[in-house]
Design an enzyme around this catalytic site. Structure first.
Site, PDB file in Angstrom:
ATOM      1  N   CYS A  44       0.776  -1.255   0.040  1.00 30.03           N
ATOM      2  CA  CYS A  44      -0.065   0.045   0.142  1.00 30.03           C
ATOM      3  C   CYS A  44       0.776   1.345   0.018  1.00 30.03           C
ATOM      4  CB  CYS A  44      -0.960  -0.141   1.126  1.00 30.03           C
ATOM      5  SG  CYS A  44      -0.130   0.518   2.796  1.00 30.03           S
ATOM      6  N   ASP A 425     -20.374  14.022 -29.627  1.00 31.32           N
ATOM      7  CA  ASP A 425     -19.824  14.196 -31.043  1.00 31.32           C
ATOM      8  C   ASP A 425     -20.779  13.293 -31.741  1.00 31.32           C
ATOM      9  OD1 ASP A 425     -18.593  15.305 -33.015  1.00 31.32           O
ATOM     10  OD2 ASP A 425     -17.312  13.596 -32.867  1.00 31.32           O
TER      11      ASP A 425
END
Length: 724
Positions: A44, A425
């Site tokens: 971690c 788009d």
């Protein structure tokens, strides 16, 4: 976006060790060269910070490359400095091992050791309960308890003592103090049981977290290790996939997996592309079509010209991007990390106050007060709270990648639930991106003959509109002579003894063949956003052909799903307003804006953000770059195999299925719910046991059960996202 978008960082999903670090995670980019070591206990960002601090004073260390997913560290430093660096890492409580000399310990070894530790802890409890409290039996029980603590807690003690020497409070330091204190005050059976239960729960939790981390890495196994490569003499030979150069030709038989990215050089087949694009239906492939490593050749034999090395295939880049995305801290994770940095020392101070103040204030004996303080230290671990976010985010990222949705960071996965509007788009996003023949009408002469002439002329032209007409008609007639291109207008040729033209409205006007009826028909088609091409002889117009960029079959469904989620839709396109309105109506889009330049799309995004709030932009990742960058989340469509689109957007839809966007928003909302559930569980369980520890009869082993049980609950709750 308002701020620069996050740079990919090494996977830093948090674990259950040290959650009090305050240093930012450094970028994950490994040094160009150096020695690589595996550190099994480094899983971690907290431990990455510890190692960075340990190596910071060393002169000569040019760079550090952390890969927390693989638990490896690359040290870029002169050879003479490497031993010093390893000594510093060991003093910090970690055990670096060269990756070339030793693999990680087998999981079975850890299970066997934890099982023996638990058996010894149970034996210590039995001795304490049944045996007389005399020196021989007491000494035996203490020895058994010490053995259990040594087997289960060696790693915890080593890292805990290193943390205490550096004046830092992490879970290893807290457990070291708590277990040692319990042993010294005569609670040796409980000390042994606490350490054994903690170590077992930690092992189970680590495996569960690894499952989330490795969910997407398992895709690497889909690409075969060897490829059947064509040799100079024309024969075929199995070669390691990593050794196959670009431009080599590999053969893939039916049922086999494609080893490398490439283009089909021979053969035709249906290919299952689910590992890369998430498409459930196989895609037909012929010469010139792209194929991707890890996909499955289902029917015919394919010969594939390699276009990418094994380390640079689309599949490998997807996995690399997801691994790096796991390091970008989501907003909830940033909050939780800040909270934990305050919470752990605060509870440690509370434990000291309990030990000192409860005897005079509440009448506890000093031994009772000290025991309650030690219980508080065990409860002080913020494991469940801090691990709640990263394991959930990692699971969500992996779940998305399996569906062909590449999300470049936990921040985008979490923030997508806020989206109120999405700009789309037109070309290649809502529509197919290529013209098709959608209507035709024969105005004179025999229909079959006229269509044959049109197909013949269109088949000789390389213009996209002519190509669409040729594809939409039956095969043309033979005998085309004197074929000539008329730039900007169309083509001309002699067919069947007469001169024919296939061209646009301008060409027909120039030849004086227009009529009011024809003009009305042209206007009707053009109002629908269609491009009209006409076939004419010297004396009359014979037929008209309407070509348009048709919407994808999935677009209407996708827009409906977005509306069901409460997300408004707007189409932004450079095409004319009539075409924009027509396509928007067909797809069910709320609003359409045409004739937009890139800067106009940028202004439109800003207006949508002011009106609706968080807004996404969907485009090709190149021409729409300003709008993609300005939107809260930029989404690139159909980007399988293209580096540019992968780099331009925050989210990449690996195929061109617009339905993946509502799927992503739905996944983000599920992720958000799980995050809130996990944080509520972690804080609720902590609050109950903090009260019980001070005022009730909570014991140390109960505290361990509560703490590690909460950690396991939030881990497995987060893993549920992998099922979606």
């Amino acid at each position: 976006m308002e701020e620069p978008k996050e740079v990919f960082r090494a996977m830093s999903s948090c674990c259950d060790h040290d959650h009090t670090h305050d240093e930012p995670t450094a970028p994950a980019t490994a040094p160009a060269s150096g020695a690589t070591f595996r550190i099994a206990a480094m899983d971690c960002a907290a431990e990455e910070s510890e190692i960075r601090r340990a190596l910071a004073p060393l002169p000569g260390v040019r760079g550090l490359g952390f890969q927390l997913a693989a638990r490896t560290l690359t040290i870029d430093a002169p050879d003479a400095v490497i031993p010093q660096a390893l000594d510093a890492i060991r003093k910090a409580g970690f055990d670096p091992v060269p990756v070339t000399t030793q693999a990680p310990p087998a999981p079975e070894e850890g299970l066997w050791r934890m099982g023996l530790a638990l058996a010894l802890a149970v034996a210590a409890e039995v001795i304490a309960f049944f045996a007389p409290d005399t020196l021989p039996f007491k000494g035996l029980g203490m020895a058994v308890a010490a053995a259990a603590i040594g087997l289960a807690g060696f790693s915890t003690y080593r890292k805990g003592l290193a943390a205490l020497r550096q004046g830092r409070l992490n879970i290893n330091a807290l457990m070291t103090v708590a277990v040692t204190g319990a042993f010294l005050i005569g609670q040796w059976p409980e000390a042994a049981m606490v350490m054994a239960l903690y170590a077992i729960a930690e092992l189970i939790e680590a495996r569960a977290v690894d499952r989330a981390r490795n969910a997407i890495k398992g895709l690497l196994d889909l690409a075969p290790d060897t490829a059947e490569v064509r040799q100079p003499d024309g024969g075929w030979q199995d070669v390691a996939a990593a050794q196959v150069p670009i431009s080599a030709v590999v053969r893939v038989k039916p049922g086999g997996r494609i080893p490398l990215d490439g283009t089909v050089a021979g053969g035709a087949s249906a290919v299952n592309q689910a590992p890369v694009t998430g498409e459930s239906i196989p895609v037909d492939k012929a010469v010139g079509d792209p194929v991707f490593a890890g996909t499955i050749n289902e029917t015919g034999t394919l010969e594939v010209a390699v276009t990418a090395t094994a380390s640079d295939t689309t599949l490998a880049r997807i996995i690399h991007a997801v691994e790096q995305a796991q390091g970008s801290r989501a907003p909830t994770q940033q909050f939780v990390d800040r909270f934990a940095a305050i919470y752990t020392p605060a509870v440690f101070i509370a434990a000291v106050l309990v030990a000192v103040l409860t005897p005079p204030l509440l009448g506890f004996t000093w031994m009772e007060a000290l025991y309650k303080a030690l219980v508080l230290l065990v409860i002080a671990c913020p494991c469940a709270l801090v691990i709640a976010t990263p394991v959930t985010v990692v699971s969500g990222l992996a779940s998305a990648a399996r569906r062909g949705i590449l999300i470049k960071g936990g921040v985008y996965l979490e923030e997508a639930h806020k989206l109120k509007a999405i700009a789309l788009d037109k070309t290649g996003t809502i529509t197919e991106g290529k013209p098709r023949l959608v209507a035709h009408a024969v105005l004179a002469m025999n229909e079959a003959q006229v269509l044959g002439w049109a197909a013949a002329l269109a088949g000789h032209s390389d213009h996209p509109v002519s190509h669409a007409i040729a594809q939409g008609l039956e095969s043309g007639v033979e005998g085309v002579e004197g074929f000539t291109a008329l730039p900007g207008r169309g083509v001309q040729a002699r067919v069947g003894g007469q001169t024919l033209v296939l061209g646009n409205h301008r060409l027909i006007e120039e030849r004086g063949l227009c009529s009011p009826v024809l003009e009305a028909a042209l206007a009707e088609h053009e109002a629908q956003g269609r491009t009209v091409t006409l076939l004419a002889s010297d004396t009359q117009v014979l037929a008209l052909f309407a070509v348009a960029d048709t919407i994808k079959p999935s677009s209407r469904e996708a827009v409906a799903q977005l509306h069901a989620l409460g997300v408004a839709s707007v189409m932004l396109t450079g095409d004319n307003a009539a075409t924009a309105q027509t396509i928007a109506a067909q797809a069910g889009i709320d609003e359409a804006r045409g004739n937009l330049l890139p800067e106009d799309k940028l202004a439109a995004i800003e207006a949508l953000q002011a009106r609706h709030g968080p807004t996404a932009m969907t485009g090709d990742g190149i021409n729409d770059a300003p709008a993609l960058a300005r939107a809260h989340i930029g989404i690139a469509m159909g980007a399988a195999g293209t580096d540019t689109a992968m780099e331009a957007a925050d989210v990449v839809i690996m195929n061109d299925d617009l339905r993946r966007i509502p799927e992503m928003i739905g996944l983000s909302r599920r992720t958000r719910r799980v995050l809130l559930q996990n944080i509520g569980l972690a804080l609720g369980i902590k609050a109950v046991f903090l009260v019980l520890a001070v005022l009730g009869d909570a014991s140390m082993w109960m505290a361990v059960f509560a703490d590690m049980g909460a950690s396991l609950i939030v881990v497995f709750n987060g893993l549920r996202l992998l099922r979606h």
